[in-house]
Design a protein around this motif. Structure first.
Motif, PDB file in Angstrom:
ATOM      1  N   ALA A   1      -0.923  -1.516  -1.541  1.00 54.84           N
ATOM      2  CA  ALA A   1      -0.036  -2.267  -0.645  1.00 54.84           C
ATOM      3  C   ALA A   1      -0.852  -3.146   0.300  1.00 54.84           C
TER       4      ALA A   1
ATOM      5  N   ASP B   1       0.742  -3.387   3.787  1.00 53.20           N
ATOM      6  CA  ASP B   1       2.096  -2.880   3.621  1.00 53.20           C
ATOM      7  C   ASP B   1       3.032  -3.556   4.630  1.00 53.20           C
ATOM      8  N   ARG B   2       3.661  -2.831   5.519  1.00 54.90           N
ATOM      9  CA  ARG B   2       4.549  -3.427   6.533  1.00 54.90           C
ATOM     10  C   ARG B   2       3.809  -3.774   7.824  1.00 54.90           C
TER      11      ARG B   2
ATOM     12  N   ARG C   1       7.692  -5.931   3.801  1.00 52.92           N
ATOM     13  CA  ARG C   1       6.280  -5.841   3.465  1.00 52.92           C
ATOM     14  C   ARG C   1       5.570  -7.159   3.774  1.00 52.92           C
TER      15      ARG C   1
END
Length: 432
Positions: free
Chosen positions: A367, A383-384, A406
């Motif tokens: 990610a 990722d986020r 994301r």
């Protein structure tokens, strides 16, 4: 003759001494002239900026690569950058006793015949020609010149604007003010994943790759009336973009075809640069004129580089089985920096692929996206989250933003306002 030509460049000045060659003046006299010029422009409500240089400490010791970086950072881009850079590329010659030397590489010092060399020479005819030629080859704003025979060219900028990080999530592009941590929407419906963006500082456009819509698009920034964007050119699953500020080109990788393309900023003159199986991340070194990219081969994932025309292709590092999703240039430490998607390792190496070190690990699996290096800080799409990794005496990392979607792409934006191009003498300022 010199005095006459220089005088013609400015007809509204109070004293001819302000525009003529003053090689016989003392430092005290030059100081009085400096004050006179300053007062003259102050009375006319013009901007006055004064800079003094000690030529014995600057121009005979500074490395040419340092000049390249500073010229670019101070806004000397496009054709002006090409002109100045060509004076320090590969080799040069000098004149001694009426004869030219053989060619050899310039590692330090100032090349004879370049703009900076006039600090040490008195070739007034060439000086006048070069000064008159500059307005025709640069799109920067020019002011009336008051000249002295011994000159250097300096591009000045005003700074103090907020530094921002531009980032993308699915179908949207946002910005975060790094000073206030305020988040703002830039584009809210771009109908595609955007894994990469880059900025044209000359024309003030952000270029981005719309992977799901098969095109490279752009929009005005920071001013973007109506929050609109326009398509630059069609392509096939673009994944990463990079701007060449010198020759006004945008480069991109096609995820599925393995091709790297480029075109002019307006989308014209599109051409294929190379084809290398499957490619992903992209970074451009404007100083050394290298294009760095990652491959996504099933059995041999790697980091490679080529010249900007696709020639001199080289493999720098074997990163298999990791896919490199982010590439960036650390101009401060002269390192190539990359992010490995699967394990979240942030690594760096010399530009030739040697001395590979691990900077930091996000410990996030599959990610990790694009990265952007500014100074000693690397910003990472994780990722986020957006991570800020600081590499000083001790490496530290912190989350500077967590989003609802994301985070795919990031790049650091530093606002610059180029307001004046000055020509200076060693002893004083003869203002534009």
């Amino acid at each position: 003759m010199v005095d006459l030509l220089l005088t013609l460049l400015g007809t509204d000045f109070s004293n001819v001494q302000n525009v003529a060659n003053q090689k016989l003046l003392s430092s005290l006299n030059a100081s009085f002239n400096l004050n006179k010029v300053t007062f003259h422009h102050t009375e006319k409500n013009r901007t006055v900026i004064v800079i003094l240089f000690d030529s014995t400490k600057a121009f005979d010791t500074i490395p040419p690569d340092g000049l390249r970086i500073k010229r670019f950072e101070y806004g000397a881009t496009g054709k002006l950058w090409i002109l100045l850079d060509n004076m320090y590329t590969d080799s040069f010659f000098f004149l001694s006793g009426g004869k030219f030397s053989t060619w050899f590489k310039l590692n330090r010092g100032v090349r004879l015949g370049s703009a900076l060399s006039y600090v040490f020479t008195s070739q007034k005819d060439r000086l006048i020609w070069r000064v008159n030629a500059f307005p025709m080859i640069t799109n920067m704003k020019w002011y009336k010149l008051i000249l002295n025979a011994l000159m250097i060219i300096v591009c000045l900028i005003n700074e103090g604007f907020p530094n921002k990080l531009i980032f993308s999530i699915t179908s949207a592009i946002k910005e975060i003010n790094l000073d206030t941590e305020e988040i703002s929407d830039i584009l809210t419906d771009i109908e595609s994943n955007v894994h990469s963006m880059d900025y044209d500082y000359t024309n003030k456009h952000i270029y981005f790759a719309r992977e799901d819509k098969d095109d490279i698009s752009r929009f005005r920034y920071p001013e973007n009336p109506g929050n609109s964007y326009t398509k630059v050119t069609d392509t096939d699953n673009p994944i990463s973009v990079a701007i060449d500020h010198v020759y006004n080109h945008v480069y991109w990788t096609e995820r599925n075809t393995g091709k790297i393309h480029r075109c002019d900023f307006d989308g014209t003159n599109k051409r294929e640069i190379l084809n290398d199986g499957k490619v992903y991340a992209l970074a451009l070194d404007h100083r050394k004129r290298w294009l760095y990219y990652s491959t996504n081969d099933i059995i041999n994932k790697s980091i490679k580089r080529s010249r900007l025309d696709g020639s001199d292709n080289q493999t720098l590092a074997n990163v298999h089985p990791q896919l490199v999703t982010g590439l960036s240039i650390d101009f401060k430490e002269n390192r190539l920096v990359w992010m490995e998607h699967g394990n979240g390792d942030l690594k760096s190496s010399n530009f030739d692929g040697t001395d590979v070190i691990k900077i930091f690990s996000t410990n996030t699996i599959k990610a990790n996206g694009e990265i952007s290096v500014h100074g000693s800080t690397t910003y990472c799409a994780n990722d986020r989250n957006i991570l800020s990794v600081e590499v000083l005496a001790k490496t530290t990392a912190k989350v500077i933003h967590t989003d609802s979607g994301r985070v795919l792409g990031v790049f650091y934006y530093k606002e610059k306002d180029i307001n004046i191009l000055m020509i200076l003498s060693v002893s004083g300022v003869y203002l534009l």
